[in-house]
Scaffold this motif. Structure first.
Motif, mmCIF file in Angstrom:
data_model
loop_
_atom_site.group_PDB
_atom_site.id
_atom_site.type_symbol
_atom_site.label_atom_id
_atom_site.label_comp_id
_atom_site.label_asym_id
_atom_site.label_seq_id
_atom_site.Cartn_x
_atom_site.Cartn_y
_atom_site.Cartn_z
ATOM 1 N N ALA A 238 0.832 -1.206 0.000
ATOM 2 C CA ALA A 238 0.000 0.000 0.000
ATOM 3 C C ALA A 238 0.865 1.253 0.000
ATOM 4 O O ALA A 238 0.546 2.253 -0.662
ATOM 5 N N ASN A 239 1.967 1.233 0.737
ATOM 6 C CA ASN A 239 2.895 2.374 0.758
ATOM 7 C C ASN A 239 3.462 2.638 -0.630
ATOM 8 O O ASN A 239 3.588 3.789 -1.057
ATOM 9 N N ALA A 242 0.929 4.228 -2.715
ATOM 10 C CA ALA A 242 0.724 5.614 -2.287
ATOM 11 C C ALA A 242 1.856 6.522 -2.765
ATOM 12 O O ALA A 242 1.628 7.688 -3.114
ATOM 13 N N ALA A 245 1.304 7.034 -6.395
ATOM 14 C CA ALA A 245 0.084 7.827 -6.507
ATOM 15 C C ALA A 245 0.356 9.298 -6.202
ATOM 16 O O ALA A 245 -0.219 10.192 -6.832
ATOM 17 N N THR A 246 1.245 9.558 -5.243
ATOM 18 C CA THR A 246 1.615 10.939 -4.914
ATOM 19 C C THR A 246 2.285 11.618 -6.107
ATOM 20 O O THR A 246 1.984 12.772 -6.435
ATOM 21 N N SER A 249 -0.549 11.990 -8.891
ATOM 22 C CA SER A 249 -1.632 12.926 -8.572
ATOM 23 C C SER A 249 -1.150 14.363 -8.752
ATOM 24 O O SER A 249 -1.899 15.235 -9.211
ATOM 25 N N ASN A 296 -5.233 10.336 -5.271
ATOM 26 C CA ASN A 296 -5.294 10.899 -3.917
ATOM 27 C C ASN A 296 -5.992 9.952 -2.953
ATOM 28 O O ASN A 296 -5.609 9.850 -1.787
ATOM 29 N N ARG A 297 -7.008 9.255 -3.427
ATOM 30 C CA ARG A 297 -7.700 8.293 -2.575
ATOM 31 C C ARG A 297 -6.757 7.185 -2.113
ATOM 32 O O ARG A 297 -6.851 6.698 -0.983
ATOM 33 N N LEU A 298 -5.821 6.808 -2.973
ATOM 34 C CA LEU A 298 -4.889 5.730 -2.628
ATOM 35 C C LEU A 298 -3.944 6.105 -1.490
ATOM 36 O O LEU A 298 -3.385 5.223 -0.835
ATOM 37 N N LYS A 299 -3.766 7.405 -1.258
ATOM 38 C CA LYS A 299 -2.850 7.816 -0.194
ATOM 39 C C LYS A 299 -3.362 7.421 1.190
ATOM 40 O O LYS A 299 -2.601 7.353 2.147
ATOM 41 N N LEU A 301 -4.739 4.502 1.782
ATOM 42 C CA LEU A 301 -4.724 3.039 1.870
ATOM 43 C C LEU A 301 -3.771 2.488 2.940
ATOM 44 O O LEU A 301 -4.161 1.599 3.701
ATOM 45 N N PRO A 302 -2.524 2.981 3.039
ATOM 46 C CA PRO A 302 -1.633 2.428 4.071
ATOM 47 C C PRO A 302 -2.214 2.566 5.478
ATOM 48 O O PRO A 302 -2.153 1.628 6.276
#
Length: 443
Positions: A238-239, A242, A245-246, A249, A296-299, A301-302
């Motif tokens: 997940a990290n 993210a 994803a950062t 995004s 942004n939603r994935l951030k 997740l961790p």
């Protein structure tokens, strides 16, 4: 249907609640079967099954593996999970010899193994998609290496930049995001099979055999520690999602901003924009807006997975089951977003006339300061001189954009960025895993 218990009077609502992840188990099916083939091979080498038993069991497992790859594969509603289903299929097809498959194994180390194999495979899929996006960014970087765009700090026009510098900045960030994916891959690439329910096995098995057969680089040596890795594998994955994803995004946000009429740095072809129900002139960058939101939603997740694993004691708890509910859909959505992002880049059109816009004349003030310092004027005096010229209306820009400094326009180190990407890319042992899986599937 429970193969693991003689108890048949569990309340139906309890059964339904605790088996709510059957769809996620179907994603694990190919990996569970490959793990079973490796486990069976180890049982044969340790003399827990006879040669003929091994041959017929492996043959059926390979058939079942091929079935699991088909779109219509599903686990029947009355079967609890993929682990039970594989054993049930073998028992139905081969009789009691199928019941030997679960020797020296627990569902705990099975599901832990399945998740690690699944994560390894999905990291490979994501990295392959990253390859396409990375190389597309580098292609655009080279194409627009010297095409001017203003750079901003604090939301204000600041320094001369270029589209080549902008595209390659995100390409290099992707190269560095591979570090996080490799960290997740390394933890997923440790064999937990043989740890049983979390406290080892009373059978004298050989864990090194399954480690080799499944293409792992290492194993979790401590059987309790193996079970403690559950949750951490998902969190590291997940990290990694993210981190990338950062990067993406922010790039998507740049695109949304630069596409607006007030900026006009880039444009999109009409066939990838949307219109308005009331304003006929609108060409909206919905694709980048939704990508921005998806990434942004994935951030979150961790942290979501962290919370499942908070304050759990040593050993297995059913809480871990919910990590699949968060991670698996996130991976699917992420891969879809990566594909969309790569396609969207093909439709970006760069404004190559920005340098002619008078609004950006002052961006080149730093060049005038450099000019005066090269004539011998101290930097601070040169700074004030150019500031006075701007205030008095006597400033004239020096449009030079090139510099020999590493990482600047004129020395963007494209080869260095590509080498960095390849350096981290080569750290993944995907070929070794593929070869191991191929050998497992051979009769």
């Amino acid at each position: 249907m429970k193969l693991w218990s003689e108890k048949n009077n569990t309340e139906n609502w309890v059964y339904q609640h605790t088996t709510s992840d059957r769809a996620f188990d179907e994603k694990l099916a190919p990996f569970d079967i490959l793990g079973s083939i490796a486990h069976l091979t180890m049982l044969r080498k340790c003399n827990f099954v006879r040669a003929k038993e091994f041959e017929v069991m492996k043959g059926e497992l390979i058939k079942l593996y091929n079935e699991s790859l088909k779109e219509d594969f599903n686990i029947p509603q009355d079967v609890e999970d993929i682990h039970s289903y594989v054993e049930l299929c073998l028992t139905n097809r081969l009789g009691k010899v199928g019941k030997k498959l679960h020797t020296a194994r627990s569902r705990n180390d099975q599901v832990l193994l399945d998740i690690k194999l699944y994560v390894r495979n999905e990291i490979e899929n994501i990295v392959e998609q990253m390859d396409g996006l990375f190389h597309k960014l580098m292609e655009l970087s080279r194409k627009y290496e010297y095409t001017f765009m203003p750079g901003y700090t604090h939301g204000q026009v600041a320094m001369p930049s270029s589209f080549g510098l902008w595209f390659s900045a995100y390409a290099e960030q992707m190269a560095e995001d591979l570090i996080e994916f490799h960290s997740a891959f390394q933890l997923a690439n440790m064999n937990p099979l043989g740890s049983g329910s979390g406290y080892g096995s009373t059978f004298d098995i050989d864990r090194e055999i399954t480690t080799s057969l499944l293409g792992f680089d290492s194993m979790h040596f401590n059987v309790v520690g193996a079970q403690l890795s559950r949750g951490k594998t998902e969190i590291l994955t997940a990290n990694a999602l993210a981190f990338l994803a950062t990067t993406l995004s922010r790039f998507a946000n740049d695109c949304c901003l630069f596409l607006s009429q007030n900026f006009g740095f880039i444009s999109l072809s009409e066939d990838v924009t949307t219109g308005s129900s009331i304003m006929p002139h609108k060409k909206n960058p919905d694709v980048f807006e939704l990508l921005r939101a998806d990434f942004n939603r994935l951030k979150a997740l961790p942290n979501e997975i962290f919370m499942y694993t908070t304050n759990l004691t040593t050993g297995y708890s059913r809480d871990f089951q919910l990590t699949k509910h968060s991670l698996f859909p996130a991976i699917d959505n992420f891969k879809a977003s990566l594909l969309t992002f790569t396609k969207a880049l093909d439709h970006i059109q760069v404004n190559e006339q920005l340098i002619e816009d008078k609004r950006y004349r002052e961006v080149f003030s730093v060049n005038k300061i450099k000019h005066y310092t090269e004539e011998g004027m101290p930097f601070r005096e040169a700074y004030h001189k150019v500031s006075s010229e701007i205030n008095e209306g006597t400033y004239s820009p020096d449009y030079k954009m090139s510099s020999n400094t590493i990482g600047n326009i004129g020395n963007m180190c494209f080869d260095g960025i590509e080498n960095k990407y390849e350096h981290y890319r080569k750290k993944f042992s995907f070929r070794k895993i593929s070869k191991s899986f191929q050998e497992l599937r051979e009769i």
